[in-house]
Enzyme design. Structure first.
Site, PDB file in Angstrom:
ATOM      1  N   THR A 124       0.858  -1.183   0.000  1.00  0.00           N
ATOM      2  CA  THR A 124       0.000   0.000   0.000  1.00  0.00           C
ATOM      3  C   THR A 124       0.898   1.238   0.000  1.00  0.00           C
ATOM      4  O   THR A 124       2.112   1.131  -0.138  1.00  0.00           O
ATOM      5  CB  THR A 124      -0.899   0.041   1.254  1.00  0.00           C
ATOM      6  OG1 THR A 124      -0.086   0.301   2.411  1.00  0.00           O
ATOM      7  CG2 THR A 124      -1.647  -1.284   1.441  1.00  0.00           C
ATOM      8  N   ARG A 125       0.315   2.423   0.168  1.00  0.00           N
ATOM      9  CA  ARG A 125       1.107   3.643   0.294  1.00  0.00           C
ATOM     10  C   ARG A 125       1.534   3.901   1.742  1.00  0.00           C
ATOM     11  O   ARG A 125       2.029   4.986   2.057  1.00  0.00           O
ATOM     12  CB  ARG A 125       0.319   4.856  -0.227  1.00  0.00           C
ATOM     13  CG  ARG A 125       0.319   4.962  -1.755  1.00  0.00           C
ATOM     14  CD  ARG A 125      -0.601   6.048  -2.285  1.00  0.00           C
ATOM     15  NE  ARG A 125      -0.414   7.327  -1.649  1.00  0.00           N
ATOM     16  CZ  ARG A 125      -1.343   7.949  -0.917  1.00  0.00           C
ATOM     17  NH1 ARG A 125      -2.522   7.385  -0.719  1.00  0.00           N
ATOM     18  NH2 ARG A 125      -1.099   9.122  -0.394  1.00  0.00           N
ATOM     19  N   LYS A 126       1.356   2.932   2.610  1.00  0.00           N
ATOM     20  CA  LYS A 126       1.786   3.075   4.010  1.00  0.00           C
ATOM     21  C   LYS A 126       3.280   2.764   4.112  1.00  0.00           C
ATOM     22  O   LYS A 126       3.701   1.749   4.666  1.00  0.00           O
ATOM     23  CB  LYS A 126       0.960   2.167   4.917  1.00  0.00           C
ATOM     24  CG  LYS A 126      -0.514   2.563   4.950  1.00  0.00           C
ATOM     25  CD  LYS A 126      -1.333   1.615   5.815  1.00  0.00           C
ATOM     26  CE  LYS A 126      -2.805   2.029   5.826  1.00  0.00           C
ATOM     27  NZ  LYS A 126      -3.656   1.098   6.611  1.00  0.00           N
ATOM     28  N   THR A 127       4.060   3.664   3.527  1.00  0.00           N
ATOM     29  CA  THR A 127       5.505   3.482   3.461  1.00  0.00           C
ATOM     30  C   THR A 127       6.207   4.532   4.300  1.00  0.00           C
ATOM     31  O   THR A 127       5.609   5.530   4.708  1.00  0.00           O
ATOM     32  CB  THR A 127       5.987   3.592   2.000  1.00  0.00           C
ATOM     33  OG1 THR A 127       5.537   4.832   1.451  1.00  0.00           O
ATOM     34  CG2 THR A 127       5.436   2.448   1.153  1.00  0.00           C
ATOM     35  N   THR A 256       4.982  -3.149   4.719  1.00  0.00           N
ATOM     36  CA  THR A 256       5.979  -2.082   4.787  1.00  0.00           C
ATOM     37  C   THR A 256       6.029  -1.406   6.153  1.00  0.00           C
ATOM     38  O   THR A 256       7.104  -1.066   6.634  1.00  0.00           O
ATOM     39  CB  THR A 256       5.722  -1.020   3.706  1.00  0.00           C
ATOM     40  OG1 THR A 256       4.342  -0.618   3.759  1.00  0.00           O
ATOM     41  CG2 THR A 256       6.026  -1.569   2.326  1.00  0.00           C
TER      42      THR A 256
END
Length: 271
Positions: A124-127, A256
């Site tokens: 996901t964009r949970k980086t 992530t």
């Protein structure tokens, strides 16, 4: 998103500070990055870039995505001792973090394959800010899919959009503004909303925080009208149950944001 000199300079500046006495070591040396536990190697390109930036000669011994066992060398570096030692901690940190992401991703992929050969495991964009490229490549090394790399890769209608505009109005609003080449994904919270989203023009329907039973019902109702993606606090242990529902994609932020680093050490010897 390859690692740039600017990335490496920022990492090193953070670690070295203003007056590094610790690494004021004369002579030249050779060092090896050694795995202390089993896992999947990743981030070695970034680690090599750190050594390169400081004028050392460094090469990965294994390829990204390879399994490593305790005692395996993953990287070798030679150069003047001060530079090798200055690069060491940053290189170990970035490789350890990336390899942890790859290792957790591989566990999730293996869990999915117990049930389905078709379902994709996605990030996901949970980086971590500043490390998205490293982490997304690590997901690929583990056998996963990057999902969208940034906001330009896909339009996603989320709960906040629906709260502000209504489901069908939000879908219509974004379909009018996106390129024909850009997919539109819509987040829903019930099986009935999944069909409503597909009927309104969603290319992908994200089934958010649904149980496996609810997810399976949504997949059956969609009946191929749109790709189905399950997401929302799904753990590696949960993956087989969701894979069995027939969804096309299982996305997991924990790949992530919660992957433990793979334990590496860096040992040197005088050249």
């Amino acid at each position: 998103m390859p690692v740039t000199d600017a990335d490496v300079e920022r990492w090193l500046r953070e670690d070295l500070g203003h007056h590094d006495v610790t690494n004021d070591v004369p002579g030249s040396t050779e060092g090896r990055l050694i795995a202390k536990e089993a896992g999947v190697a990743a981030g070695l390109d970034a680690a090599v870039a750190v050594f390169d930036y400081l004028g050392c000669d460094a090469d990965a011994v294994v390829s990204s995505g390879d399994r490593v066992e305790p005692g395996d060398a993953a990287l070798r570096a030679t150069g003047d001792a001060q530079s090798v030692l200055r690069a060491e901690r940053v290189a170990v940190n970035v490789a350890g973090h990336a390899s942890g992401v790859a290792t957790k991703t591989r566990r999730a992929v293996d869990a999915a394959r117990e049930v389905s050969d078709a379902v994709e495991i996605a990030a996901t964009r949970k980086t971590t800010p500043g490390l998205r490229g490293v982490e997304k490549r690590a997901v690929v090394a583990g056998g996963g899919d990057t999902h969208r790399l940034d906001l330009s890769h896909m339009v996603m209608v989320k709960d906040n959009h629906v709260a502000e505009m209504g489901l069908e109005s939000a879908i219509r609003h974004f379909r009018e503004r996106k390129s024909f080449a850009t997919k539109l994904e819509v987040e829903v919270e019930s099986p009935v909303d999944a069909t409503q989203a597909a009927d309104a023009g969603a290319d992908i329907v994200l089934l958010d925080n649904m149980t496996p039973a609810e997810t399976k019902r949504a997949v059956n109702l969609l009946d191929g009208a749109a790709l189905a993606e399950a997401s929302g606090s799904i753990t590696v242990e949960d993956v087989p149950a969701y894979a069995a529902t027939g969804v096309d994609v299982i996305s997991m932020g924990s790949l992530t944001h919660s992957a433990p680093s793979l334990d590496y050490s860096f040992s040197t010897s005088v050249a």
